[in-house]
Design a protein around this motif. Structure first.
Motif, PDB file in Angstrom:
ATOM      1  N   ASN A 446      63.587  28.192 -77.204  1.00 19.87           N
ATOM      2  CA  ASN A 446      64.315  28.437 -78.456  1.00 19.87           C
ATOM      3  C   ASN A 446      65.184  27.257 -78.885  1.00 19.87           C
ATOM      4  O   ASN A 446      66.203  27.426 -79.537  1.00 19.87           O
ATOM      5  N   SER A 447      64.768  26.048 -78.527  1.00 23.41           N
ATOM      6  CA  SER A 447      65.419  24.846 -79.058  1.00 23.41           C
ATOM      7  C   SER A 447      64.882  24.594 -80.464  1.00 23.41           C
ATOM      8  O   SER A 447      63.737  24.926 -80.784  1.00 23.41           O
ATOM      9  N   THR A 448      65.696  24.004 -81.300  1.00 25.27           N
ATOM     10  CA  THR A 448      65.270  23.703 -82.673  1.00 25.27           C
ATOM     11  C   THR A 448      64.699  22.295 -82.721  1.00 25.27           C
ATOM     12  O   THR A 448      65.365  21.331 -82.343  1.00 25.27           O
ATOM     13  N   ILE A 449      63.439  22.175 -83.200  1.00 25.65           N
ATOM     14  CA  ILE A 449      62.758  20.885 -83.261  1.00 25.65           C
ATOM     15  C   ILE A 449      62.455  20.579 -84.727  1.00 25.65           C
ATOM     16  O   ILE A 449      61.837  21.384 -85.428  1.00 25.65           O
ATOM     17  N   SER A 450      62.895  19.409 -85.183  1.00 32.19           N
ATOM     18  CA  SER A 450      62.655  18.988 -86.570  1.00 32.19           C
ATOM     19  C   SER A 450      61.769  17.752 -86.579  1.00 32.19           C
ATOM     20  O   SER A 450      61.928  16.856 -85.745  1.00 32.19           O
ATOM     21  N   LEU A 451      60.838  17.719 -87.529  1.00 29.09           N
ATOM     22  CA  LEU A 451      59.897  16.604 -87.671  1.00 29.09           C
ATOM     23  C   LEU A 451      60.213  15.851 -88.956  1.00 29.09           C
ATOM     24  O   LEU A 451      60.308  16.452 -90.030  1.00 29.09           O
ATOM     25  N   PHE A 452      60.362  14.524 -88.848  1.00 33.43           N
ATOM     26  CA  PHE A 452      60.664  13.670 -89.997  1.00 33.43           C
ATOM     27  C   PHE A 452      59.579  12.611 -90.132  1.00 33.43           C
ATOM     28  O   PHE A 452      59.006  12.155 -89.125  1.00 33.43           O
ATOM     29  N   ASP A 453      59.299  12.211 -91.381  1.00 34.70           N
ATOM     30  CA  ASP A 453      58.330  11.131 -91.570  1.00 34.70           C
ATOM     31  C   ASP A 453      58.999   9.776 -91.389  1.00 34.70           C
ATOM     32  O   ASP A 453      60.186   9.696 -91.031  1.00 34.70           O
ATOM     33  N   ALA A 454      58.257   8.691 -91.645  1.00 35.15           N
ATOM     34  CA  ALA A 454      58.774   7.349 -91.415  1.00 35.15           C
ATOM     35  C   ALA A 454      59.946   7.002 -92.329  1.00 35.15           C
ATOM     36  O   ALA A 454      60.713   6.086 -92.049  1.00 35.15           O
ATOM     37  N   LYS A 455      60.073   7.751 -93.430  1.00 33.98           N
ATOM     38  CA  LYS A 455      61.186   7.524 -94.358  1.00 33.98           C
ATOM     39  C   LYS A 455      62.325   8.514 -94.114  1.00 33.98           C
ATOM     40  O   LYS A 455      63.207   8.671 -94.944  1.00 33.98           O
ATOM     41  N   GLY A 477      47.698   8.061 -86.578  1.00 34.79           N
ATOM     42  CA  GLY A 477      48.151   6.710 -86.875  1.00 34.79           C
ATOM     43  C   GLY A 477      49.528   6.600 -87.488  1.00 34.79           C
ATOM     44  O   GLY A 477      50.045   5.492 -87.642  1.00 34.79           O
ATOM     45  N   ASN A 478      50.141   7.721 -87.860  1.00 35.19           N
ATOM     46  CA  ASN A 478      51.465   7.668 -88.484  1.00 35.19           C
ATOM     47  C   ASN A 478      52.583   7.612 -87.439  1.00 35.19           C
ATOM     48  O   ASN A 478      52.386   7.943 -86.274  1.00 35.19           O
ATOM     49  N   VAL A 479      53.762   7.196 -87.901  1.00 35.45           N
ATOM     50  CA  VAL A 479      54.952   7.180 -87.050  1.00 35.45           C
ATOM     51  C   VAL A 479      55.916   8.259 -87.543  1.00 35.45           C
ATOM     52  O   VAL A 479      56.168   8.372 -88.745  1.00 35.45           O
ATOM     53  N   TYR A 480      56.431   9.063 -86.628  1.00 34.71           N
ATOM     54  CA  TYR A 480      57.335  10.163 -86.963  1.00 34.71           C
ATOM     55  C   TYR A 480      58.606  10.056 -86.124  1.00 34.71           C
ATOM     56  O   TYR A 480      58.641   9.372 -85.093  1.00 34.71           O
ATOM     57  N   SER A 481      59.636  10.770 -86.569  1.00 41.72           N
ATOM     58  CA  SER A 481      60.828  10.987 -85.751  1.00 41.72           C
ATOM     59  C   SER A 481      60.930  12.480 -85.479  1.00 41.72           C
ATOM     60  O   SER A 481      60.697  13.298 -86.377  1.00 41.72           O
ATOM     61  N   ILE A 482      61.230  12.830 -84.241  1.00 43.97           N
ATOM     62  CA  ILE A 482      61.450  14.233 -83.906  1.00 43.97           C
ATOM     63  C   ILE A 482      62.862  14.382 -83.356  1.00 43.97           C
ATOM     64  O   ILE A 482      63.351  13.520 -82.630  1.00 43.97           O
ATOM     65  N   ARG A 483      63.470  15.470 -83.717  1.00 45.80           N
ATOM     66  CA  ARG A 483      64.856  15.709 -83.304  1.00 45.80           C
ATOM     67  C   ARG A 483      64.942  17.088 -82.670  1.00 45.80           C
ATOM     68  O   ARG A 483      64.466  18.077 -83.226  1.00 45.80           O
ATOM     69  N   ALA A 484      65.558  17.148 -81.481  1.00 45.45           N
ATOM     70  CA  ALA A 484      65.724  18.406 -80.757  1.00 45.45           C
ATOM     71  C   ALA A 484      67.196  18.788 -80.717  1.00 45.45           C
ATOM     72  O   ALA A 484      68.060  17.941 -80.457  1.00 45.45           O
ATOM     73  N   GLU A 485      67.485  20.076 -80.955  1.00 39.25           N
ATOM     74  CA  GLU A 485      68.857  20.588 -80.956  1.00 39.25           C
ATOM     75  C   GLU A 485      68.906  21.910 -80.208  1.00 39.25           C
ATOM     76  O   GLU A 485      67.974  22.712 -80.291  1.00 39.25           O
ATOM     77  N   LYS A 486      70.011  22.129 -79.504  1.00 42.61           N
ATOM     78  CA  LYS A 486      70.247  23.417 -78.857  1.00 42.61           C
ATOM     79  C   LYS A 486      71.742  23.563 -78.622  1.00 42.61           C
ATOM     80  O   LYS A 486      72.441  22.577 -78.349  1.00 42.61           O
ATOM     81  N   GLU A 487      72.204  24.794 -78.732  1.00 47.78           N
ATOM     82  CA  GLU A 487      73.630  25.055 -78.557  1.00 47.78           C
ATOM     83  C   GLU A 487      74.087  24.579 -77.185  1.00 47.78           C
ATOM     84  O   GLU A 487      73.407  24.788 -76.174  1.00 47.78           O
ATOM     85  N   ASN A 488      75.251  23.926 -77.165  1.00 45.12           N
ATOM     86  CA  ASN A 488      75.869  23.377 -75.956  1.00 45.12           C
ATOM     87  C   ASN A 488      75.132  22.158 -75.402  1.00 45.12           C
ATOM     88  O   ASN A 488      75.339  21.770 -74.248  1.00 45.12           O
TER      89      ASN A 488
END
Length: 643
Positions: A446-455, A477-488
């Motif tokens: 139940n961690s929150t995962i967000s996907l962002f494009d190269a911009k 072939g694309n480049v992405y950023s992923i961000r993980a969040e969880k309380e505490n």
């Protein structure tokens, strides 16, 4: 005296011959200007064979063959043009390169493309070539995915442009020779085309062709229809001709339009030109979106980037049409883009001589989105040849379809081929990973995962499952950023490059608990993994990637509601002391404002800029440093002043 009389007679004969040639060329030019290329070719070639040479003659001879897809002959006359060593328009470098490709002279073709780029660096075709000089290797890599065979319905004439219609296909053919005195197309010299149909079985085998005799065919061209799923409406291409009247433009040339007809009592009636067509430009080769709410087509209407572009137009619930919209420079070039076809998987197939190909028209595919067309790829050498390849349609479920080509080894001038696609071209990738705790290695469901494009535009947000796993569908072939969040836990962001072949790209994320010890005087930015808050050069606006890092600080401050921070912004030594002091102060205030706008009360935030007064290395004024060394000084600190 006799000597002078003889010279005078020779002069008269020469003048008469030159005058005669000029008359012949003038007559040919009239044919050329009305697109009667076959008649123009006869005069131009006869004149050239008598030794007459001129830039305009060779340009028009080459064009006359080029516009009729006779690339070998076009290459001959463009070669004569360049042998004159005269300055000519950049377009002829491109056409000569295309013609050279068609006869297998790729080396010289690429030399012409290099010269074309030098002369037309702003041309999309030149930019595409320069950006990918290894385009032939990519085309080769896209090949070997089809089983192809003659469709079995071709004649010795031109057959092309298939459309699925219930349990049949409808196609275009010039096979009907008709009666003595039948009209001829002055562009090609062949008969005008009509629509034919053939029964279609489950394996895409075709029955014997039969001419459509229910109201559509006229004495001029009909071609490239598309039918609605209920079979009651058809859009098709026809010469500007309806109700016995032929429309002409200001040069008295009859162009082509898209027409619509409806089926009543097994007969096509109410044949009308679509409202956005015109006597002064062409519209052709209609294609419907799967929901039948959008019509795609090719045109040289105002707003066209090149010789012909692909447009789309909305079909309203009441049957009216919106304003046509150019699909944009993502797909259209200064060349020809034509014969669109749309699938239920948001794919567009089209023919182009502007994107890097093998010569003539090649077939390409791309992905359609709200932002236009992207991921354009050449479908490979199974389908494409050095000649014209076009009119591609496919059933997305069976991966069977048809395309048209005038490639060598066919039955007529254009032929229809059927195919089975054994491997999809569009690469499919999944981005997968698992979220775990840094200290214990335990999974974090139940961690929150967000996907962002190269911009750094947010694409999707999901939660990890009970096993801490997450999955995103991504583009190869694309480049992405992923961000993980969880309380505490301190949020974490990382970049990932997706593989270029079908399959899975794995990237696991480890989160660190925020219950770890932080105390007054610590830099919270270092604790949550912030290296730099990026700003555009000489600006203090928060960039998207900076906002992602600031959200990490925001998350910790929300977990510790009594925490107070002092924001300290620094610059490198370049620019003056006064300038750097002011810029760093603006940046500190910009960070404070962002945190305040996102819910942190102003009494928890202080800060100011320190300019270049607290450098972390030797890079003071006058000291030569690398960009990386200067970057170390361009930093923001988040010093905890109260817990």
């Amino acid at each position: 005296m006799k000597k002078y009389i003889l010279l005078f007679l020779i002069s008269l004969i020469y003048s008469s011959t030159a005058f005669s040639q000029e008359k012949r060329i003038a007559a040919a030019d009239k044919k050329y200007d009305t697109h009667a290329y076959i008649d123009a070719i006869k005069i131009y070639e006869s004149t050239a064979e008598k030794g007459y040479k001129s830039q305009e003659l060779f340009e028009k001879l080459g064009n006359s063959f080029y516009f009729n897809s006779e690339f070998e002959k076009a290459a001959k006359w463009y070669g004569e043009l360049f042998a004159l060593n005269t300055e000519t328009e950049p377009e002829y470098y491109y056409r000569y390169s295309q013609s050279l490709k068609s006869i297998g002279n790729t080396v010289k073709a690429n030399e012409m493309l290099d010269l074309f780029y030098q002369k037309s660096k702003n041309d999309k075709r030149a930019q595409l070539y320069k950006a990918d000089k290894n385009y032939l290797e990519e085309i080769k890599a896209n090949s070997g995915r089809y089983k192809i065979e003659n469709a079995g319905i071709n004649s010795e004439y031109s057959d092309y442009g298939t459309a699925l219609y219930q349990n049949k296909i409808v196609f275009t053919s010039a096979r009907d020779k008709g009666t003595f005195g039948q009209l001829k197309d002055k562009w090609t010299g062949g008969s005008y085309t009509n629509l034919y149909e053939a029964e279609l079985d489950a394996d895409f085998n075709l029955g014997s062709p039969v001419k459509l005799n229910n109201g559509i065919n006229s004495k001029f061209h009909e071609a490239t229809p598309v039918f609605t799923k209920d079979g009651k409406t058809v859009y098709f291409t026809r010469n500007n001709y309806v109700d016995g009247k032929k429309g002409k433009n200001e040069h008295k040339t009859t162009l082509i339009k898209i027409y619509k007809a409806t089926l009543e009592n097994d007969k096509w009636v109410n044949i009308t030109a679509l409202p956005f067509t015109s006597d002064n430009y062409s519209t052709a080769h209609p294609a419907l979106s799967p929901d039948e709410k959008t019509l795609y087509f090719a045109s040289d209407m105002p707003g066209t980037i090149g010789q012909s572009d692909i447009f789309k137009v909305g079909i309203k619930a009441d049957g009216q049409f919106s304003t046509p919209e150019n699909l944009g420079s993502g797909i259209n070039t200064e060349g020809k883009e034509t014969f669109p076809y749309i699938t239920s998987e948001n794919e567009i197939y089209f023919a182009s001589d502007g994107h890097p190909g093998l010569g003539g028209l090649d077939i390409f595919t791309g992905k359609i989105s709200e932002n236009g067309v992207s991921e354009i790829k050449n479908v490979g050498t199974d389908i494409n040849s050095p000649q014209d390849d076009f009119g591609y349609i496919i059933d997305p479920k069976s991966r069977r379809g048809f395309f048209s080509s005038n490639k060598n080894g066919g039955t007529g001038s254009d032929d229809i081929y059927k195919f089975l696609e054994t491997k999809k071209l569009i690469c499919v990738q999944e981005l997968r990973g698992t979220i775990t705790d840094l200290a214990s290695g335990t999974i974090l469901p139940n961690s929150t995962i967000s996907l962002f494009d190269a911009k750094y535009q947010l694409l999707n947000t999901i939660n990890s499952d009970e096993n801490g796993r997450f999955t995103f569908a991504v583009t190869c072939g694309n480049v992405y950023s992923i961000r993980a969040e969880k309380e505490n836990y301190a949020s974490k962001e990382q970049s990932v490059s997706i593989k270029k072949e079908n399959g899975t790209t794995n990237t696991d994320i480890v989160l660190e608990s925020t219950k770890a010890k932080v105390t007054i005087g610590d830099d919270l930015g270092k604790f949550v993994g912030i290296k730099t808050i990026y700003f555009d050069l000489n600006k203090a606006d928060i960039r998207p990637e900076a906002a992602l890092d600031l959200e990490k600080v925001l998350q910790v401050m929300q977990q510790y509601p009594t925490m107070k921070l002092d924001i300290r912004s620094h610059t490198d030594s370049r620019q003056s002391h006064k300038y750097n002091q002011a810029l760093s102060d603006k940046r500190a205030k910009s960070i404070i404002k962002w945190l305040a706008d996102n819910g942190v009360t102003s009494d928890r935030l202080t800060g100011k800029g320190y300019g270049e007064t607290q450098l972390v290395n030797k890079c003071a004024d006058g000291v030569k440093c690398s960009e990386e060394e200067h970057q170390m000084n361009r930093r923001s600190e988040f010093i905890i002043i109260e817990m």
